[in-house]
Design an enzyme around this catalytic site. Structure first.
Site, PDB file in Angstrom:
ATOM      1  N   ASP A 243       0.849  -1.181   0.000  1.00 13.74           N
ATOM      2  CA  ASP A 243       0.000   0.000   0.000  1.00 13.74           C
ATOM      3  C   ASP A 243       0.899   1.252   0.000  1.00 13.74           C
ATOM      4  O   ASP A 243       1.837   1.329  -0.795  1.00 13.74           O
ATOM      5  CB  ASP A 243      -0.943  -0.067   1.212  1.00 13.74           C
ATOM      6  CG  ASP A 243      -1.960   1.060   1.274  1.00 13.74           C
ATOM      7  OD1 ASP A 243      -2.819   1.129   0.388  1.00 13.74           O
ATOM      8  OD2 ASP A 243      -1.893   1.859   2.225  1.00 13.74           O
TER       9      ASP A 243
ATOM     10  N   TYR B 228      -2.459  10.327   3.379  1.00 11.56           N
ATOM     11  CA  TYR B 228      -3.561  10.999   2.673  1.00 11.56           C
ATOM     12  C   TYR B 228      -3.332  12.471   2.387  1.00 11.56           C
ATOM     13  O   TYR B 228      -3.475  12.926   1.247  1.00 11.56           O
ATOM     14  CB  TYR B 228      -4.871  10.753   3.433  1.00 11.56           C
ATOM     15  CG  TYR B 228      -5.143   9.279   3.518  1.00 11.56           C
ATOM     16  CD1 TYR B 228      -5.509   8.562   2.378  1.00 11.56           C
ATOM     17  CD2 TYR B 228      -4.963   8.572   4.706  1.00 11.56           C
ATOM     18  CE1 TYR B 228      -5.710   7.192   2.422  1.00 11.56           C
ATOM     19  CE2 TYR B 228      -5.159   7.204   4.761  1.00 11.56           C
ATOM     20  CZ  TYR B 228      -5.535   6.510   3.616  1.00 11.56           C
ATOM     21  OH  TYR B 228      -5.714   5.160   3.655  1.00 11.56           O
TER      22      TYR B 228
ATOM     23  N   HIS C 159      -7.017  -6.314  -1.288  1.00  9.05           N
ATOM     24  CA  HIS C 159      -5.964  -5.335  -1.008  1.00  9.05           C
ATOM     25  C   HIS C 159      -4.997  -5.836   0.072  1.00  9.05           C
ATOM     26  O   HIS C 159      -3.934  -5.263   0.253  1.00  9.05           O
ATOM     27  CB  HIS C 159      -6.609  -4.022  -0.567  1.00  9.05           C
ATOM     28  CG  HIS C 159      -5.671  -2.858  -0.540  1.00  9.05           C
ATOM     29  ND1 HIS C 159      -4.959  -2.443  -1.641  1.00  9.05           N
ATOM     30  CD2 HIS C 159      -5.328  -1.995   0.462  1.00  9.05           C
ATOM     31  CE1 HIS C 159      -4.225  -1.392  -1.329  1.00  9.05           C
ATOM     32  NE2 HIS C 159      -4.418  -1.100  -0.064  1.00  9.05           N
TER      33      HIS C 159
END
Length: 312
Positions: A101, A230, A290
Site C-alpha cells: 500500500d 492521505y 488489497h
C-alpha cells in the site's frame, strides 16, 4: 509470534519501534494503512526461516513509534529519511525492501533517493506511480472517494470520532477488502457509514488480529496516518531520474479495489509501468484483495522468498 523481538531506536529526535527476527541478508518490511508492523507477521517468520533477517518498523506516529510534535507537517520524505537513519543506527548497509500500500510508495521513494542502499524491491498492492497534483485523477474518481474525504482537514477525525478505535479499524478492513472503490454516495454520508455494523470480518482476519491492531492504534491514534499518506499524497519524490534501477516484484490481488483507481489496472497490464520500473515482474493473485499478504500468506511468502533467493 513469540519468536519476533521488539526494539527501539532513536532517530531524528523520535523513538521508533521495529520488530525483528532471523539472521542473514536484511529484508525490511514497510506497512500501509490501516496496517502496522503486525501486518507482516506471516512474512517475517517465513523469510527468517528461509535464511534472512526480517525487520518491520512502525513508521513515525504509527503503532509503538513516537508521534512527532507536529504530525500535520509530516511528509513521505520524513519516512524515507527515518528508514535511512534506522539502517545507519543498526549498522546495515544494503537491504531488500518489501512494501504494501503506501509502504510501497515509501519503498519506491527510498529506492530513488538512496539507490545505493537497495538490492531489490517487492511491492504489494501498489505499482510505481508518478506524484504531484497533475497525476492525481480527481476527475476519474467518485466525488465521495475515501481518499478525497480523508484529505479534508478534520473530516475523518470527526467521522472516526463517532466510534471506538476497534470499530474504526474493523470498518476499514472490511471496506478495503472489497473490490469496489470505497466512496460515499453524497455529502451527508461519511466513510464509516458505508459499513453495516453486522458485517463480519474477512474470514482470514481474526478477532485476535483485530484486537492487536486496535491496541496499537489506541497507542498511536490516527493523526500521523491521516497526514501520511492521505494529506501528503501530492508530495513529489524530489529527484529528476524517476527510474527504479533494481529488480522489482509487484504482487496485486485480482480483486484489489486499488485497480479501479483511475486507469491503474491498464497502467500495469499494458506495461506502461515498465517505463519507470524496467526490471519488473508482475503477479496477480486470483481472488486476492488489497490485503494479499494476510489473506494468502503462504502464497505471498513463497513469491517473496523465491524472488529474494534469486538475488541474494
Amino acid at each position: 509470534m513469540e519468536k519476533i523481538h521488539h526494539n527501539y531506536v532513536n532517530v531524528r529526535g523520535l523513538k521508533l519501534h521495529y520488530a525483528e527476527i532471523g539472521t542473514g541478508p536484511v529484508v525490511v518490511f514497510l506497512h500501509g494503512f490501516p496496517e502496522i508492523w503486525y501486518s507482516w507477521r506471516h512474512q517475517m517468520i517465513a523469510v527468517a526461516e528461509a535464511g534472512f533477517r526480517a525487520i518491520a518498523p512502525d513508521f513515525r506516529g504509527y503503532g509503538l513509534s513516537e508521534l512527532p510534535t507536529e504530525p500535520e507537517k509530516a511528509t513521505f520524505k520524513d519516512l524515507v529519511d527515518d528508514l535511512h537513519d534506522i539502517l545507519d543506527s543498526l549498522g546495515i548497509d544494503k537491504i531488500f525492501l518489501v512494501g504494501k500500500d503506501f509502504g510501497a510508495r515509501v519503498l519506491y521513494h527510498f529506492a530513488l533517493v538512496y539507490p545505493e542502499r537497495v538490492s531489490a524491491v517487492a511491492a504489494l498492492g501498489m505499482p510505481f506511480i508518478l506524484t504531484g497534483p497533475q497525476t492525481f485523477p480527481r476527475d476519474l474518481l467518485p466525488k465521495g472517494f475515501y481518499m478525497l474525504r480523508w484529505q479534508e482537514p478534520g473530516r475523518a477525525e470527526k467521522d472516526f470520532g463517532r466510534f471506538d478505535i476497534k470499530t474504526v479499524i474493523k470498518n476499514i478492513y472490511i471496506l478495503f477488502s472489497g473490490s469496489e472503490l470505497p466512496a460515499a454516495k453524497d455529502d451527508n454520508e461519511e466513510i464509516m457509514d458505508l459499513v453495516d455494523p453486522s458485517t463480519p470480518l474477512p474470514t482470514w482476519f481474526t478477532e485476535d488480529d483485530l484486537g492487536n491492531y486496535a491496541s496499537l492504534y489506541e497507542n498511536s491514534g490516527f493523526q500521523l496516518a491521516l497526514q501520511v499518506p492521505y494529506r501528503a499524497w501530492l508530495e513529489e519524490y524530489g529527484v529528476e531520474d524517476l527510474k527504479i534501477k533494481v529488480p522489482c516484484l509487484l504482487v496485486m490481488g485480482e480483486k484489489d479495489y486499488a485497480l479501479k483507481f483511475g486507469t491503474l489496472e491498464q497502467y500495469i497490464t499494458s506495461g506502461m509501468v515498465k517505463e519507470y520500473v524496467p526490471d519488473l515482474e508482475t503477479i496477480f493473485l486470483p481472488e486476492g484483495s488489497h490485503f494479499v499478504q494476510e489473506q494468502f500468506p503462504d502464497k505471498v511468502n513463497q513469491l517473496i522468498i523465491t524472488f529474494l533467493n534469486k538475488l541474494k
